[in-house]
Design a protein around this motif. Structure first.
Motif, PDB file in Angstrom:
ATOM      1  N   GLN A 189       0.830  -1.207   0.000  1.00 28.44           N
ATOM      2  CA  GLN A 189       0.000   0.000   0.000  1.00 28.44           C
ATOM      3  C   GLN A 189       0.864   1.256   0.000  1.00 28.44           C
ATOM      4  O   GLN A 189       0.569   2.229  -0.707  1.00 28.44           O
ATOM      5  CB  GLN A 189      -0.914   0.008   1.234  1.00 28.44           C
ATOM      6  CG  GLN A 189      -1.947  -1.098   1.253  1.00 28.44           C
ATOM      7  CD  GLN A 189      -3.196  -0.745   0.474  1.00 28.44           C
ATOM      8  OE1 GLN A 189      -3.293   0.344  -0.050  1.00 28.44           O
ATOM      9  NE2 GLN A 189      -4.125  -1.672   0.368  1.00 28.44           N
ATOM     10  N   SER A 190       1.924   1.240   0.799  1.00 32.59           N
ATOM     11  CA  SER A 190       2.814   2.399   0.873  1.00 32.59           C
ATOM     12  C   SER A 190       3.480   2.676  -0.471  1.00 32.59           C
ATOM     13  O   SER A 190       3.499   3.819  -0.942  1.00 32.59           O
ATOM     14  CB  SER A 190       3.873   2.167   1.956  1.00 32.59           C
ATOM     15  OG  SER A 190       4.789   3.233   1.996  1.00 32.59           O
ATOM     16  N   TYR A 194       2.467   1.624  -3.413  1.00 30.61           N
ATOM     17  CA  TYR A 194       1.438   1.937  -4.412  1.00 30.61           C
ATOM     18  C   TYR A 194       1.011   3.406  -4.319  1.00 30.61           C
ATOM     19  O   TYR A 194       0.873   4.087  -5.338  1.00 30.61           O
ATOM     20  CB  TYR A 194       0.231   1.021  -4.206  1.00 30.61           C
ATOM     21  CG  TYR A 194      -0.933   1.337  -5.116  1.00 30.61           C
ATOM     22  CD1 TYR A 194      -0.910   0.964  -6.457  1.00 30.61           C
ATOM     23  CD2 TYR A 194      -2.052   2.023  -4.636  1.00 30.61           C
ATOM     24  CE1 TYR A 194      -1.980   1.255  -7.299  1.00 30.61           C
ATOM     25  CE2 TYR A 194      -3.114   2.316  -5.472  1.00 30.61           C
ATOM     26  CZ  TYR A 194      -3.076   1.936  -6.797  1.00 30.61           C
ATOM     27  OH  TYR A 194      -4.121   2.243  -7.619  1.00 30.61           O
ATOM     28  N   ARG A 195       0.801   3.893  -3.093  1.00 33.03           N
ATOM     29  CA  ARG A 195       0.407   5.302  -2.928  1.00 33.03           C
ATOM     30  C   ARG A 195       1.487   6.237  -3.452  1.00 33.03           C
ATOM     31  O   ARG A 195       1.190   7.245  -4.112  1.00 33.03           O
ATOM     32  CB  ARG A 195       0.124   5.591  -1.446  1.00 33.03           C
ATOM     33  CG  ARG A 195      -1.211   5.071  -0.952  1.00 33.03           C
ATOM     34  CD  ARG A 195      -1.558   5.661   0.392  1.00 33.03           C
ATOM     35  NE  ARG A 195      -0.600   5.274   1.416  1.00 33.03           N
ATOM     36  CZ  ARG A 195      -0.730   4.214   2.195  1.00 33.03           C
ATOM     37  NH1 ARG A 195      -1.789   3.424   2.061  1.00 33.03           N
ATOM     38  NH2 ARG A 195       0.167   3.925   3.109  1.00 33.03           N
ATOM     39  N   GLU A 196       2.750   5.915  -3.172  1.00 33.49           N
ATOM     40  CA  GLU A 196       3.851   6.745  -3.644  1.00 33.49           C
ATOM     41  C   GLU A 196       3.904   6.745  -5.171  1.00 33.49           C
ATOM     42  O   GLU A 196       4.111   7.794  -5.803  1.00 33.49           O
ATOM     43  CB  GLU A 196       5.177   6.236  -3.059  1.00 33.49           C
ATOM     44  CG  GLU A 196       6.367   7.123  -3.379  1.00 33.49           C
ATOM     45  CD  GLU A 196       7.668   6.615  -2.767  1.00 33.49           C
ATOM     46  OE1 GLU A 196       8.723   7.198  -3.051  1.00 33.49           O
ATOM     47  OE2 GLU A 196       7.626   5.610  -2.019  1.00 33.49           O
ATOM     48  N   MET A 209       1.406   6.152  -7.276  1.00 31.31           N
ATOM     49  CA  MET A 209       0.248   6.851  -7.831  1.00 31.31           C
ATOM     50  C   MET A 209       0.396   8.368  -7.709  1.00 31.31           C
ATOM     51  O   MET A 209      -0.052   9.120  -8.575  1.00 31.31           O
ATOM     52  CB  MET A 209      -1.034   6.390  -7.142  1.00 31.31           C
ATOM     53  CG  MET A 209      -1.448   4.964  -7.487  1.00 31.31           C
ATOM     54  SD  MET A 209      -1.613   4.684  -9.281  1.00 31.31           S
ATOM     55  CE  MET A 209      -2.981   5.767  -9.679  1.00 31.31           C
ATOM     56  N   THR A 210       1.034   8.820  -6.632  1.00 27.26           N
ATOM     57  CA  THR A 210       1.284  10.256  -6.471  1.00 27.26           C
ATOM     58  C   THR A 210       2.209  10.763  -7.570  1.00 27.26           C
ATOM     59  O   THR A 210       1.963  11.806  -8.186  1.00 27.26           O
ATOM     60  CB  THR A 210       1.899  10.545  -5.091  1.00 27.26           C
ATOM     61  OG1 THR A 210       1.006  10.106  -4.071  1.00 27.26           O
ATOM     62  CG2 THR A 210       2.168  12.029  -4.909  1.00 27.26           C
ATOM     63  N   LYS A 249       0.405  10.705 -10.964  1.00 26.98           N
ATOM     64  CA  LYS A 249      -0.488  11.850 -11.112  1.00 26.98           C
ATOM     65  C   LYS A 249       0.294  13.096 -11.520  1.00 26.98           C
ATOM     66  O   LYS A 249      -0.131  13.864 -12.393  1.00 26.98           O
ATOM     67  CB  LYS A 249      -1.229  12.095  -9.802  1.00 26.98           C
ATOM     68  CG  LYS A 249      -2.226  13.239  -9.879  1.00 26.98           C
ATOM     69  CD  LYS A 249      -2.927  13.440  -8.536  1.00 26.98           C
ATOM     70  CE  LYS A 249      -3.893  14.626  -8.607  1.00 26.98           C
ATOM     71  NZ  LYS A 249      -4.557  14.868  -7.296  1.00 26.98           N
ATOM     72  N   SER A 298      -0.685   1.697 -13.840  1.00 25.37           N
ATOM     73  CA  SER A 298      -1.664   2.298 -12.941  1.00 25.37           C
ATOM     74  C   SER A 298      -3.035   1.644 -13.055  1.00 25.37           C
ATOM     75  O   SER A 298      -3.890   1.841 -12.197  1.00 25.37           O
ATOM     76  CB  SER A 298      -1.781   3.804 -13.216  1.00 25.37           C
ATOM     77  OG  SER A 298      -2.192   4.042 -14.538  1.00 25.37           O
ATOM     78  N   GLN A 346      -3.834  -2.076  -8.572  1.00 22.54           N
ATOM     79  CA  GLN A 346      -4.803  -1.274  -7.833  1.00 22.54           C
ATOM     80  C   GLN A 346      -4.403  -1.273  -6.364  1.00 22.54           C
ATOM     81  O   GLN A 346      -3.407  -1.875  -5.971  1.00 22.54           O
ATOM     82  CB  GLN A 346      -6.209  -1.843  -8.012  1.00 22.54           C
ATOM     83  CG  GLN A 346      -6.664  -1.905  -9.474  1.00 22.54           C
ATOM     84  CD  GLN A 346      -6.841  -0.527 -10.087  1.00 22.54           C
ATOM     85  OE1 GLN A 346      -7.370   0.376  -9.449  1.00 22.54           O
ATOM     86  NE2 GLN A 346      -6.383  -0.351 -11.322  1.00 22.54           N
ATOM     87  N   LYS A 347      -5.182  -0.595  -5.551  1.00 20.65           N
ATOM     88  CA  LYS A 347      -4.815  -0.469  -4.142  1.00 20.65           C
ATOM     89  C   LYS A 347      -4.806  -1.813  -3.410  1.00 20.65           C
ATOM     90  O   LYS A 347      -4.185  -1.937  -2.360  1.00 20.65           O
ATOM     91  CB  LYS A 347      -5.766   0.491  -3.428  1.00 20.65           C
ATOM     92  CG  LYS A 347      -7.215   0.061  -3.414  1.00 20.65           C
ATOM     93  CD  LYS A 347      -8.068   1.098  -2.713  1.00 20.65           C
ATOM     94  CE  LYS A 347      -9.532   0.686  -2.693  1.00 20.65           C
ATOM     95  NZ  LYS A 347     -10.384   1.680  -2.006  1.00 20.65           N
TER      96      LYS A 347
END
Length: 566
Positions: free
Chosen positions: A159-160, A162-164, A166-167, A170, A403, A407-408
């Motif tokens: 999760q960590s 993946y969030r990085e 996706m940021t 974006k 992306s 997914q999350k």
């Protein structure tokens, strides 16, 4: 668990309060007595969709309130704390009022909350499973999370990353999305920066100018006040002259009366302080500035600052902060090619790390799914569905775009498949049609997942429809098995399930003053026997049906003893 439920002015229920116990509680009664209405009320209490039709005819509002007690480490406590809801002694009091005008008022532990928050909290406390409402178990999009519950999958590291990723993704998309939009943004930022920089603003400049403008605008009044104050103190026959005369008299008096010496010194000190202040007054009088040109300049400057405030901020500080922000963003845009290369390089590395973590999670799921399939087959065999085949299909999302592929929750798509008869192809669980088969399949899955989902209570609303005989007995044993060490509420028409109950509630209705009223009563051992006999016979309770009921109760007692020993 659900400790107590109070329902007022809901459908045909005027007012009832029902205490609940741990273990298996069954609710029985004639059709239309209000059994399902009680479950509907619980559903609304947990955030279900409301309707004015639920409000009892002639009343202004329906009221539903439930007391829940959870364990110290239950995840709902952490969720409540995050939402600013105080929790004392692991108690949750959920309340929902529905007005006759369609307004819904929700509270948790006395705090007003939205319907969404009520639903979010409620769904972690109770799972309601109805005859025609299969919820998450029948919805393919929830199967992945169920496998993760079973496998106790740790996705924190994934999760960590993946969030990085996706940021950064974006940010990269923003750089490359629209060249024309970027060009327009560059022009806008350059114009705004030039406008702000040309103003040469100083921090707190506006407040300082406001103060100076006020002083200049009132300079004549200020001069008059200071001049009058000075002249009242200084000069022959003025304030200081009188104090000096007093001082001379006291100096002589103190030679006569020594006790006056301290008074003389006190007035002497005051005289010199006033004299010094008088000279300061004179300096201020001479310093009063009559400068109409300066006042005009200040007015013009404040007007210029006001124009900037309308565009960029409420204060000079906010304008300067905005300037610094867009300057940084402009620099980022102007050097976007370098940043794009840097982001792409970092993203490539990040997506590789995400892929490694996703593959590890996928492997955990695949291994756990084998154990899950084995456990469900065992449950289905005990429910006389020996030829039923269950399968967990885990497939990798197909996409060239990272992306979209990741997914999350990882890179897997999970769905439960089943075949209920030998020789038939495997089909998605959601497409299984037979009511009796659905009841058993759902019960088998719930038997396994009830201990994994962290729920305080499970409610079954007539899930035993369409079964009888030995299958009914197997279902009764499964429902009882889920209730061991927890709480299960079950509306049933099966005498086998009723016989397994730790608590038997009988729902009845009667008329009074031309209105229907619902009554809930806990049955004694003898009353329970009679009710089960009624469920067996359907109409008339005979000695034979009572004997059959006693046999069912004895069979249930032996099963419970055997279950405790195992």
């Amino acid at each position: 668990m659900l400790e107590e439920l109070t329902i007022k002015n809901f459908a045909i229920i005027d007012e009832i309060t029902i205490p609940f116990e741990k273990g298996l509680t069954v609710l029985t009664g004639e059709t239309g007595a209000g059994k399902s209405i009680i479950i509907d009320a619980i559903g609304l209490l947990l955030g279900g969709r409301g309707s004015v039709e639920f409000v009892r005819y002639g009343e202004k509002r329906a009221e539903i309130e439930g007391l829940f007690i959870v364990e110290k480490k239950h995840p709902v406590i952490k969720k409540a704390n995050e939402l600013g809801i105080e929790v004392e002694e692991q108690m949750f009091i959920l309340r929902r009022d529905l007005t006759a005008h369609g307004k819904s008022i929700c509270r948790i532990n006395g705090k007003l909350v939205t319907l969404g928050i009520l639903r979010e909290i409620g769904q972690t406390l109770v799972d309601i499973h109805g005859q025609h409402e299969h919820q998450a178990l029948m919805q393919g999009e929830h199967h992945l999370s169920m496998v993760d519950y079973f496998a106790k999958t740790d996705t924190a590291e994934y999760q960590s990353l993946y969030r990085e990723a996706m940021t950064l993704q974006k940010k990269l998309n923003e750089f490359t999305y629209n060249e024309q939009e970027i060009a327009q943004k560059i022009d806008l930022y350059q114009y705004q920066l030039k406008e702000i920089e040309s103003a040469k603003l100083m921090p707190d400049e506006d407040n300082q100018l406001f103060a100076e403008r006020h002083k200049l605008a009132n300079s004549e009044k200020l001069f008059s006040l200071l001049q009058d104050s000075y002249q009242s103190l200084y000069g022959e026959g003025k304030g200081l002259d009188f104090v000096s005369n007093t001082l001379s008299n006291l100096e002589i008096a103190a030679t006569i009366d020594k006790d006056l010496q301290s008074l003389f010194e006190q007035i002497s000190n005051s005289f010199y302080l006033i004299e010094e202040a008088t000279f300061s007054l004179r300096d201020h009088v001479e310093g009063v500035d009559f400068d109409p040109e300066r006042l005009t300049f200040i007015e013009t400057r404040l007007n210029e600052i006001q124009q900037l405030k309308r565009k960029y901020g409420q204060t000079v500080e906010e304008i300067l902060e905005y300037s610094a922000r867009i300057e940084e963003e402009l620099d980022s845009i102007l050097h976007k090619d370098d940043q794009i290369d840097e982001i792409k390089l970092k993203l490539d590395t990040l997506w590789l790390d995400v892929k490694v973590e996703a593959e590890a999670i996928s492997e955990v799921r695949k291994q756990a799914s084998k154990d899950l399939v084995k456990a469900i087959h065992e449950q289905l065999q005990e429910l006389y569905m020996q030829k039923t085949q269950f399968e967990v299909r885990i497939e990798e999302r197909q996409s060239q775009n990272f992306s979209q592929k990741f997914q999350k929750d990882g890179m897997d798509q999970v769905e439960f498949f089943i075949s209920t008869n030998q020789g038939e192809p495997m089909k998605p669980l959601a497409k299984v049609a037979s009511g009796g088969e659905i009841s058993r399949i759902m019960l088998a899955i719930k038997t396994i997942f009830s201990s994994h989902q962290g729920l305080t209570s499970v409610i079954f609303d007539e899930v035993d429809t369409g079964v009888s005989g030995r299958v009914a007995q197997a279902i009764a044993e499964k429902i009882y098995g889920i209730s061991v060490g927890s709480q299960v509420l079950c509306i049933t028409h099966l005498p086998q399930v009723a016989a397994m109950a730790d608590t038997h509630l009988y729902i009845s209705k009667h008329e009074a003053k031309n209105r229907v009223h619902t009554k809930v009563e806990s049955l004694s051992a003898n009353e329970k026997t009679n009710e089960i006999a009624r469920m067996i016979s359907g109409v008339e309770v005979t000695d034979l049906t009572k004997k059959h009921a006693e046999e069912l109760l004895e069979l249930a007692r032996k099963h419970k003893i055997a279950n405790m020993k195992s």
